[in-house]
Design an enzyme around this catalytic site. Structure first.
Site, PDB file in Angstrom:
ATOM      1  N   ARG A  60       0.983  -1.239  -0.137  1.00 34.16           N
ATOM      2  CA  ARG A  60       0.075   0.058  -0.008  1.00 34.16           C
ATOM      3  C   ARG A  60       0.824   1.301  -0.040  1.00 34.16           C
ATOM      4  O   ARG A  60       1.631   1.437   0.958  1.00 34.16           O
ATOM      5  CB  ARG A  60      -0.856  -0.043   1.188  1.00 34.16           C
ATOM      6  CG  ARG A  60      -1.895  -0.913   1.106  1.00 34.16           C
ATOM      7  CD  ARG A  60      -2.865  -0.927   0.028  1.00 34.16           C
ATOM      8  NE  ARG A  60      -3.922  -0.156   0.520  1.00 34.16           N
ATOM      9  CZ  ARG A  60      -5.144   0.198  -0.355  1.00 34.16           C
ATOM     10  NH1 ARG A  60      -5.079   0.021  -1.523  1.00 34.16           N
ATOM     11  NH2 ARG A  60      -6.067   1.059   0.100  1.00 34.16           N
ATOM     12  N   ASP A 115       0.209  -9.456   3.641  1.00 31.01           N
ATOM     13  CA  ASP A 115       0.222 -10.623   2.846  1.00 31.01           C
ATOM     14  C   ASP A 115      -1.070 -10.510   1.906  1.00 31.01           C
ATOM     15  O   ASP A 115      -1.899  -9.891   2.204  1.00 31.01           O
ATOM     16  CB  ASP A 115       0.013 -11.721   3.885  1.00 31.01           C
ATOM     17  CG  ASP A 115       1.016 -12.264   4.536  1.00 31.01           C
ATOM     18  OD1 ASP A 115       2.236 -11.653   4.516  1.00 31.01           O
ATOM     19  OD2 ASP A 115       0.825 -13.019   5.822  1.00 31.01           O
ATOM     20  N   ASP A 227     -14.928   3.140   6.111  1.00 28.83           N
ATOM     21  CA  ASP A 227     -15.115   2.959   4.462  1.00 28.83           C
ATOM     22  C   ASP A 227     -15.787   1.480   4.482  1.00 28.83           C
ATOM     23  O   ASP A 227     -15.399   0.520   3.640  1.00 28.83           O
ATOM     24  CB  ASP A 227     -13.930   2.910   3.631  1.00 28.83           C
ATOM     25  CG  ASP A 227     -14.340   3.240   2.269  1.00 28.83           C
ATOM     26  OD1 ASP A 227     -15.354   3.243   1.751  1.00 28.83           O
ATOM     27  OD2 ASP A 227     -13.516   3.164   1.384  1.00 28.83           O
ATOM     28  N   ASN A 232     -14.711  -3.348  -0.140  1.00 31.84           N
ATOM     29  CA  ASN A 232     -13.607  -3.440   0.662  1.00 31.84           C
ATOM     30  C   ASN A 232     -13.341  -4.654   1.479  1.00 31.84           C
ATOM     31  O   ASN A 232     -12.644  -4.771   2.517  1.00 31.84           O
ATOM     32  CB  ASN A 232     -13.466  -2.267   1.415  1.00 31.84           C
ATOM     33  CG  ASN A 232     -13.146  -0.766   0.862  1.00 31.84           C
ATOM     34  OD1 ASN A 232     -12.110  -0.845  -0.148  1.00 31.84           O
ATOM     35  ND2 ASN A 232     -13.400   0.344   1.680  1.00 31.84           N
ATOM     36  N   GLU A 247      -7.955   3.483   5.659  1.00 30.97           N
ATOM     37  CA  GLU A 247      -7.545   4.915   5.408  1.00 30.97           C
ATOM     38  C   GLU A 247      -8.204   5.923   6.064  1.00 30.97           C
ATOM     39  O   GLU A 247      -8.179   7.005   6.599  1.00 30.97           O
ATOM     40  CB  GLU A 247      -7.625   5.589   3.940  1.00 30.97           C
ATOM     41  CG  GLU A 247      -6.220   4.868   3.147  1.00 30.97           C
ATOM     42  CD  GLU A 247      -6.691   3.532   2.336  1.00 30.97           C
ATOM     43  OE1 GLU A 247      -5.858   3.124   1.285  1.00 30.97           O
ATOM     44  OE2 GLU A 247      -7.856   3.141   2.720  1.00 30.97           O
TER      45      GLU A 247
END
Length: 360
Positions: A60, A115, A227, A232, A247
């Site tokens: 990320r 991972d 979120d 997601n 985030e």
């Protein structure tokens, strides 16, 4: 991208045992469902204890400020620590986090490794309820299993004890006497950031004025995902195997997440209405989600209207930022009316009209 594998391999060599001589094979650049951080998918191979080892990773990476990022700032360490603590404190499936690179010296921006999981994610583009994908084509029983198991994961996040202290670093750094006030102040700050590249939205201005004048009185503070939507979550056999994208995580009342989960599907359903598609009207219904959540948690859930308006505002800001990105990269033209960027505009307008919210 040709320099990225070499840069990652050189950096991994400093993290692995001496003589590991890692090599990196990059598979893809940006996750199709991601709207914020950049996602790099790669394999790493190295030698350790006389054996050849291989691992599958996702990195990320904080997006460049030049690329009109969705959020104003990315607290990468907070995301990393949130995922680590969830993994240690609950049964909620999150990817195991690995090495962190906070300086930006390796790839030009900070990143961390986690991972790589195997599973499927309900698509955002085009949205899963548009048809032609594994979730839309699933049986009603499997769709309900996915729905219920997602609510179970959300309930598990909210059950992590002493969240206000454990995740104190997520408490919004904005003024307010309660966590909810600070979350609303964070939403306004995000909006003010969004208008720098566009202009103000009368819809959002009206809604924020109403939200600030009708703020619920609650001191509850659980870990909020921020979120909470199907796009997601990674699934295997209609059960979550990975809760992703942290985030927007925060501390606040559980209704923030519950509303976001409900409203995200409502946004997609409003889009199918515009395009004359059947959608999935019997899936992710508010009454079913709330009933399942209450059954699992015992927490009383009252009227979610305030939280739905808050969700509508945040979706509006999100569409403004993704629209600004599309304009920046030449993928769309700047509209005369900035609210044309909001794919949920009719839903947003009807919600405010039902409240008789006047312009500020």
């Amino acid at each position: 991208m040709t320099v990225v594998p070499a840069a990652l391999a050189g950096w991994l060599a400093t993290k692995l045992p001496a003589g590991a001589e890692p090599t990196v094979t990059l598979h893809s650049g940006i996750d199709a469902n991601g709207m914020s951080s950049e996602t790099l998918v790669f394999d790493a191979s190295w030698r350790e204890d006389g054996e050849q080892r291989t691992a599958e990773y996702v990195a990320r990476v904080v997006p460049s400020a030049d690329d009109i990022p969705v959020l104003e700032s990315y607290a990468l360490q907070d995301q990393y620590d949130t995922m680590r603590i969830i993994g240690e404190s609950s049964d909620v499936p999150v990817p195991r986090v690995g090495f962190m690179e906070p300086t930006g010296d390796v790839l030009g921006a900070p990143f961390f490794l986690m991972d790589r999981l195997v599973g499927v994610v309900p698509p955002d583009v085009m949205p899963y309820n548009f048809g032609g994908n594994w979730l839309f084509d699933a049986s009603p029983e499997d769709q309900r299993r996915l729905q219920d198991s997602t609510v179970k994961a959300l309930a598990g996040l909210h059950a992590i004890p002493a969240a206000g202290e454990t995740f104190a670093f997520l408490d919004p750094k904005h003024p307010g006497a309660t966590a909810l006030q600070r979350n609303l102040a964070r939403t306004r700050a995000w909006y003010e950031f969004a208008v720098r590249d566009l202009e103000r939205s009368p819809l959002i201005d009206r809604a924020l004025s109403w939200l600030e004048s009708t703020l619920p009185r609650t001191a509850e503070a659980v870990l909020t995902w921020g979120d909470a939507r199907l796009g997601n979550v990674m699934y295997v056999d209609f059960e979550p195997v990975g809760v992703l994208d942290w985030e927007m995580a925060s501390i606040g009342p559980r209704e923030l997440d519950l509303s976001w989960l409900i409203f995200a599907h409502r946004v997609f359903e409003s889009m199918t209405t515009r395009f004359g598609l059947p959608g999935m009207p019997d899936f992710m219904r508010e009454e079913d989600l709330v009933a399942r959540y209450v059954e699992l948690t015992g927490a009383p859930i009252g009227d979610l209207l305030w939280y739905h308006v808050h969700s509508a505002v945040n979706w509006g800001i999100l569409f403004m930022r993704t629209g600004a990105r599309a304009i920046h990269f030449g993928e769309a033209e700047r509209p005369d009316d900035i609210e044309e960027l909001m794919h949920h505009r009719p839903l947003f307008e009807s919600l405010l009209d039902s409240l008789e919210v006047a312009a500020p």
